[in-house]
Design a protein around this motif. Structure first.
Motif, PDB file in Angstrom:
ATOM      1  N   ALA A  54       0.501  -0.893   0.458  1.00 39.42           N
ATOM      2  CA  ALA A  54       0.306  -0.123   0.049  1.00 39.42           C
ATOM      3  C   ALA A  54       0.798   1.309   0.036  1.00 39.42           C
ATOM      4  N   GLU A  55       0.608   1.853  -0.241  1.00 36.68           N
ATOM      5  CA  GLU A  55       0.828   3.589  -0.292  1.00 36.68           C
ATOM      6  C   GLU A  55       0.394   4.408   0.508  1.00 36.68           C
ATOM      7  N   CYS A  56       1.631   5.464   1.640  1.00 35.19           N
ATOM      8  CA  CYS A  56       0.477   5.958   2.928  1.00 35.19           C
ATOM      9  C   CYS A  56       1.009   7.016   2.718  1.00 35.19           C
ATOM     10  N   LEU A 103      -4.222  -0.543   7.756  1.00 40.94           N
ATOM     11  CA  LEU A 103      -3.330  -1.347   6.741  1.00 40.94           C
ATOM     12  C   LEU A 103      -5.005  -2.571   6.423  1.00 40.94           C
ATOM     13  N   VAL A 104      -5.461  -2.999   7.255  1.00 42.00           N
ATOM     14  CA  VAL A 104      -6.313  -4.418   6.630  1.00 42.00           C
ATOM     15  C   VAL A 104      -7.597  -3.885   5.903  1.00 42.00           C
ATOM     16  N   PHE A 110      -9.178  -2.055  -0.445  1.00 38.25           N
ATOM     17  CA  PHE A 110      -9.720  -0.313  -0.212  1.00 38.25           C
ATOM     18  C   PHE A 110      -8.572   0.901   0.138  1.00 38.25           C
ATOM     19  N   SER A 111      -9.319   1.934  -0.683  1.00 36.01           N
ATOM     20  CA  SER A 111      -8.849   3.327   0.137  1.00 36.01           C
ATOM     21  C   SER A 111      -8.607   3.286   1.280  1.00 36.01           C
ATOM     22  N   ILE A 112      -8.348   3.917   2.308  1.00 37.00           N
ATOM     23  CA  ILE A 112      -8.964   5.199   3.678  1.00 37.00           C
ATOM     24  C   ILE A 112      -8.113   6.002   3.796  1.00 37.00           C
ATOM     25  N   ALA A 113      -9.332   6.878   4.478  1.00 32.93           N
ATOM     26  CA  ALA A 113      -8.852   8.155   4.812  1.00 32.93           C
ATOM     27  C   ALA A 113      -9.429   8.223   6.194  1.00 32.93           C
ATOM     28  N   ASP A 310     -15.375  -6.342  13.806  1.00 29.94           N
ATOM     29  CA  ASP A 310     -14.914  -7.734  12.250  1.00 29.94           C
ATOM     30  C   ASP A 310     -15.895  -7.645  11.500  1.00 29.94           C
ATOM     31  N   LYS A 311     -17.663  -6.972  12.772  1.00 29.49           N
ATOM     32  CA  LYS A 311     -19.081  -6.675  11.753  1.00 29.49           C
ATOM     33  C   LYS A 311     -18.502  -5.090  10.848  1.00 29.49           C
ATOM     34  N   THR A 312     -18.037  -4.558  11.249  1.00 30.81           N
ATOM     35  CA  THR A 312     -17.585  -3.318  10.366  1.00 30.81           C
ATOM     36  C   THR A 312     -16.837  -3.550   8.977  1.00 30.81           C
TER      37      THR A 312
END
Length: 319
Positions: A54-56, A103-104, A110-113, A310-312
């Motif tokens: 991944a890229e951070c 990172l999960v 996914f991307s995440i912000a 985990d549900k999320t």
């Protein structure tokens, strides 16, 4: 079962106590127009922290009133095409946290912000500029000024602006974006989905910033809500302005924003929560008109809810 609030059969019907300002919808339409007029001047700066898959990045943008807002942004490397994304929000006074928990989602494609709220524990700016006290908290900032200067108005707008920026990333599918967080983060995931209704799924946990008068009447204006008591004790000790104050707080009461949500909601609630009482959370949940479910934890308060993270993840995999 022990109770700190109403029994569940009453919670699922509870409609809230805090007054709703008569001009609530024009207020938020005006706020969104202000946000959309801002040039975000978005920057992506590679972080010192990097991983092989991944890229951070440190992401910066300009929000309303000129504040530079910071978020941590992680995207997967070598994604085959446009992919889903999530936006994450932190608890009151905190920050976006470390990189590792993002990172999960990157590992799942996914991307995440993850946003730093302005004026709290991260790198986002607080440009200030209100009349009246700012003692002990952000809920009360702007209460003695024009309602357009309430600080949480600006923070709510930051969440929607961040989601819009993420949806505009070339690697992100704008129709597959979710939001999540706990406490203040739960509140901000709701605000985000209300003000950016393209959010498809949201998973708030025991959301803050709901039904202020109910908190007061339960004598739970402590911990995260302590500034309400501080404000009355110092600036309205006989409660002569009580109706005015709670009505002004109604502009930033999430129970009145949730009708704008179009995405699917999965909310986590601990019935022993004495920080964000269950009834205040249900005041918002019960007004949601989009598809929704609530995960109930009868013996848990304002703490980690086992299995809900985990549900999320599983819920967001449906984006």
């Amino acid at each position: 079962m022990p109770l700190v609030d109403m029994p569940l059969e009453r919670l699922v019907k509870y409609e809230g106590r805090n007054p709703r300002p008569a001009d609530f919808d024009p207020y938020w339409d005006r706020a969104l127009a202000e946000m959309k007029a801002v040039d975000p001047q978005m920057e992506l700066i590679p972080s010192e922290f990097q991983v092989p898959f991944a890229e951070c990045f440190d992401l910066y943008f300009t929000g309303v009133r000129g504040a530079r807002i910071h978020a941590k942004y992680v995207r997967p490397k070598n994604a085959p095409g446009k992919h889903p994304a999530v936006v994450q929000f932190h608890g009151y006074s905190g920050n976006a946290g470390d990189w590792h928990d993002k990172l999960v989602y990157a590992a799942l494609g996914f991307s995440i912000a993850s946003m730093d709220c302005r004026g709290q524990g991260g790198k986002s700016e607080d440009t200030g500029g209100v009349k009246g006290t700012t003692q002990h908290g952000h809920i009360i900032r702007g209460l003695d000024d024009h309602p357009d200067n309430l600080l949480f108005r600006h923070i709510f707008l930051d969440t929607a602006q961040l989601a819009s920026i993420v949806m505009g990333m070339p690697e992100v599918d704008p129709e597959r974006v979710g939001a999540f967080g706990g406490s203040q983060g739960g509140a901000l995931s709701i605000a985000c989905a209300a003000l950016e209704p393209r959010i498809k799924r949201l998973a708030p946990v025991y959301p803050f910033l709901c039904d202020y008068r109910r908190v007061w009447e339960m004598d739970l204006a402590n911990n995260a809500y302590a500034e309400l008591k501080t404000f009355f004790r110092h600036f309205d000790p006989q409660h002569k302005r009580e109706e005015e104050i709670f009505t002004k707080l109604g502009y930033i009461d999430l129970q009145y924003l949730v009708s704008r949500i179009r995405g699917e909601v999965m909310m986590g609630v601990g019935l022993m929560d004495q920080v964000c009482p269950p009834s205040t959370q249900f005041a918002a949940y019960n007004k949601i008109t989009s598809p929704k479910t609530v995960e109930i934890y009868p013996d848990f308060g304002h703490e980690g809810l086992p299995g809900f993270p985990d549900k999320t993840v599983q819920f967001m995999l449906g984006l």
